[in-house]
Write an enzyme that holds these catalytic residues in place. Sequence first.
Site, PDB file in Angstrom:
ATOM      1  N   SER A 168       0.853  -1.194   0.000  1.00  0.00           N
ATOM      2  CA  SER A 168       0.000   0.000   0.000  1.00  0.00           C
ATOM      3  C   SER A 168       0.884   1.238   0.000  1.00  0.00           C
ATOM      4  CB  SER A 168      -0.864   0.004   1.267  1.00  0.00           C
ATOM      5  OG  SER A 168      -1.456   1.273   1.470  1.00  0.00           O
ATOM      6  N   TYR A 213      -2.685  -0.946  10.390  1.00  0.00           N
ATOM      7  CA  TYR A 213      -2.589  -1.162   8.932  1.00  0.00           C
ATOM      8  C   TYR A 213      -1.260  -0.618   8.391  1.00  0.00           C
ATOM      9  CZ  TYR A 213      -4.096  -1.120   4.007  1.00  0.00           C
ATOM     10  OH  TYR A 213      -4.194  -1.322   2.646  1.00  0.00           O
TER      11      TYR A 213
HETATM   12  P1  NAD Z   1     -11.079  -6.324  -0.491  1.00  0.00           P
HETATM   13  O1  NAD Z   1     -11.651  -6.219   0.868  1.00  0.00           O
HETATM   14  O2  NAD Z   1     -12.003  -6.413  -1.653  1.00  0.00           O
HETATM   15  O3  NAD Z   1     -10.062  -7.534  -0.623  1.00  0.00           O
HETATM   16  C1  NAD Z   1      -9.384  -8.104   0.447  1.00  0.00           C
HETATM   17  C2  NAD Z   1      -9.500  -9.594   0.274  1.00  0.00           C
HETATM   18  O4  NAD Z   1      -8.719 -10.246   1.277  1.00  0.00           O
HETATM   19  C3  NAD Z   1     -10.954 -10.055   0.441  1.00  0.00           C
HETATM   20  O5  NAD Z   1     -11.268 -10.918  -0.612  1.00  0.00           O
HETATM   21  C4  NAD Z   1     -10.935 -10.792   1.753  1.00  0.00           C
HETATM   22  O6  NAD Z   1     -11.871 -11.843   1.816  1.00  0.00           O
HETATM   23  C5  NAD Z   1      -9.508 -11.307   1.789  1.00  0.00           C
HETATM   24  N1  NAD Z   1      -9.066 -11.656   3.137  1.00  0.00           N
HETATM   25  C6  NAD Z   1      -9.202 -10.936   4.270  1.00  0.00           C
HETATM   26  N2  NAD Z   1      -8.695 -11.615   5.301  1.00  0.00           N
HETATM   27  C7  NAD Z   1      -8.240 -12.792   4.804  1.00  0.00           C
HETATM   28  C8  NAD Z   1      -7.610 -13.924   5.378  1.00  0.00           C
HETATM   29  N3  NAD Z   1      -7.372 -13.991   6.681  1.00  0.00           N
HETATM   30  N4  NAD Z   1      -7.264 -14.953   4.568  1.00  0.00           N
HETATM   31  C9  NAD Z   1      -7.503 -14.903   3.227  1.00  0.00           C
HETATM   32  N5  NAD Z   1      -8.120 -13.854   2.647  1.00  0.00           N
HETATM   33  C10 NAD Z   1      -8.474 -12.825   3.427  1.00  0.00           C
HETATM   34  O7  NAD Z   1     -10.136  -5.051  -0.642  1.00  0.00           O
HETATM   35  P2  NAD Z   1      -8.967  -4.746  -1.703  1.00  0.00           P
HETATM   36  O8  NAD Z   1      -8.892  -3.297  -1.802  1.00  0.00           O
HETATM   37  O9  NAD Z   1      -9.163  -5.543  -2.923  1.00  0.00           O
HETATM   38  O10 NAD Z   1      -7.671  -5.238  -0.916  1.00  0.00           O
HETATM   39  C11 NAD Z   1      -6.706  -6.100  -1.475  1.00  0.00           C
HETATM   40  C12 NAD Z   1      -5.313  -5.710  -0.995  1.00  0.00           C
HETATM   41  O11 NAD Z   1      -4.992  -4.416  -1.504  1.00  0.00           O
HETATM   42  C13 NAD Z   1      -5.182  -5.605   0.527  1.00  0.00           C
HETATM   43  O12 NAD Z   1      -3.949  -6.143   0.927  1.00  0.00           O
HETATM   44  C14 NAD Z   1      -5.215  -4.113   0.775  1.00  0.00           C
HETATM   45  O13 NAD Z   1      -4.526  -3.761   1.944  1.00  0.00           O
HETATM   46  C15 NAD Z   1      -4.507  -3.615  -0.473  1.00  0.00           C
HETATM   47  N6  NAD Z   1      -4.739  -2.211  -0.771  1.00  0.00           N
HETATM   48  C16 NAD Z   1      -5.965  -1.769  -1.188  1.00  0.00           C
HETATM   49  C17 NAD Z   1      -6.131  -0.417  -1.466  1.00  0.00           C
HETATM   50  C18 NAD Z   1      -7.432   0.152  -1.962  1.00  0.00           C
HETATM   51  O14 NAD Z   1      -7.539   1.376  -2.097  1.00  0.00           O
HETATM   52  N7  NAD Z   1      -8.445  -0.628  -2.242  1.00  0.00           N
HETATM   53  C19 NAD Z   1      -5.072   0.476  -1.320  1.00  0.00           C
HETATM   54  C20 NAD Z   1      -3.836  -0.020  -0.884  1.00  0.00           C
HETATM   55  C21 NAD Z   1      -3.688  -1.361  -0.620  1.00  0.00           C
END
Ligand code: NAD
Length: 291
Positions: free
Chosen positions: A176, A189
């Site tokens: 991130s 986080y």
């Molecule tokens: P999201 O909530 O759609 O995806 C997160 C996924 O991780 C979900 O499918 C959830 O079921 C899964 N998950 C959570 N805990 C888990 C576990 N214990 N075991 C297996 N799976 C698990 O949100 P996203 O935005 O798609 O996030 C994906 C990644 O991107 C994350 O690591 C998040 O920190 C990172 N991220 C997202 C953003 C953003 O703006 N959306 C920005 C920076 C980083």
Amino acid sequence: MPIDTAADYAAKHGLPAAKPPAQPGEKSLAGQKAIVTGSSSGIGRSVALGLAQAGADVVVNYSSSEAKGLEVVREIEAAGGKAIAVKADVSQEDQVQAMFAQALDAFGTLDILVSNAGLQRDAAFDEMTLDEWRRVIDVNLTGQFLCCREATRIFKRQGVRPDVSVAAGKIICISSVHDVIPWAGHVNYAASKGGVMLMMKSIAQELAPLRIRVNSICPGAIRTPINTEAWETPEAYASLMNLVPYKRIGEPEDIAHAAIWLASDYSDYVSGLNLYVDGGMTLYPGFESGG
Ligand code: NAD
């Protein structure tokens, strides 16, 4: 000492040379096998679809909703790809090991890990419970450690398979912008993602001689379920744009494109990179107007 070209080096070590320029319509991940954690939604889903479109067979990992995992599998199959859904909580060692074993059973080998699963449990610092701290560190950091370690064991055992890639394996951590931008109210986080950065770089340094490439993608604000409140109303969206010089929210596909490149041999000389895909969020947007 004479200077080796990439071709000299490859020949001397019995390795395949670096990839020639892309051919039109080429599937850059043809014949490769991938695991994408947390891929039943958001960024993970888009990365799973993207890798499959580029020719990889994909393990769609989910932690709770089998229906959503299977939906992504069906989408991949409908587009002519191959995928299976595997349940595992990435913070649990036994479940991670079982998932990698299932992947090998289904596909025989592994070439790519996209370690994406993550969550938020936000709270003011003085109100944050130990459970909230631990859950985020357990999933976002320890989960990445467990998955990266399991993938590394397989890549080391397999070595380079020249028919599919010039590398023995590729690991992509989804981190991130908050691995460098402090985030009030989200200390668990930001600490987890800061940890991912040095974990990734340390692994990259250790594994590069084995031709295992390890990199991170650091998304900015991407339109997914994790941050709905940051973009779902016009007011929230306008406020978010103050942080994004490129003046649009990121889409999950923006991350998928980067992941396909990092997983392919077209990034063969890239290792230990933190690739910010953030519309400029890390460019100190407060200084846009001269500060
Ligand atoms: P999201 O909530 O759609 O995806 C997160 C996924 O991780 C979900 O499918 C959830 O079921 C899964 N998950 C959570 N805990 C888990 C576990 N214990 N075991 C297996 N799976 C698990 O949100 P996203 O935005 O798609 O996030 C994906 C990644 O991107 C994350 O690591 C998040 O920190 C990172 N991220 C997202 C953003 C953003 O703006 N959306 C920005 C920076 C980083």
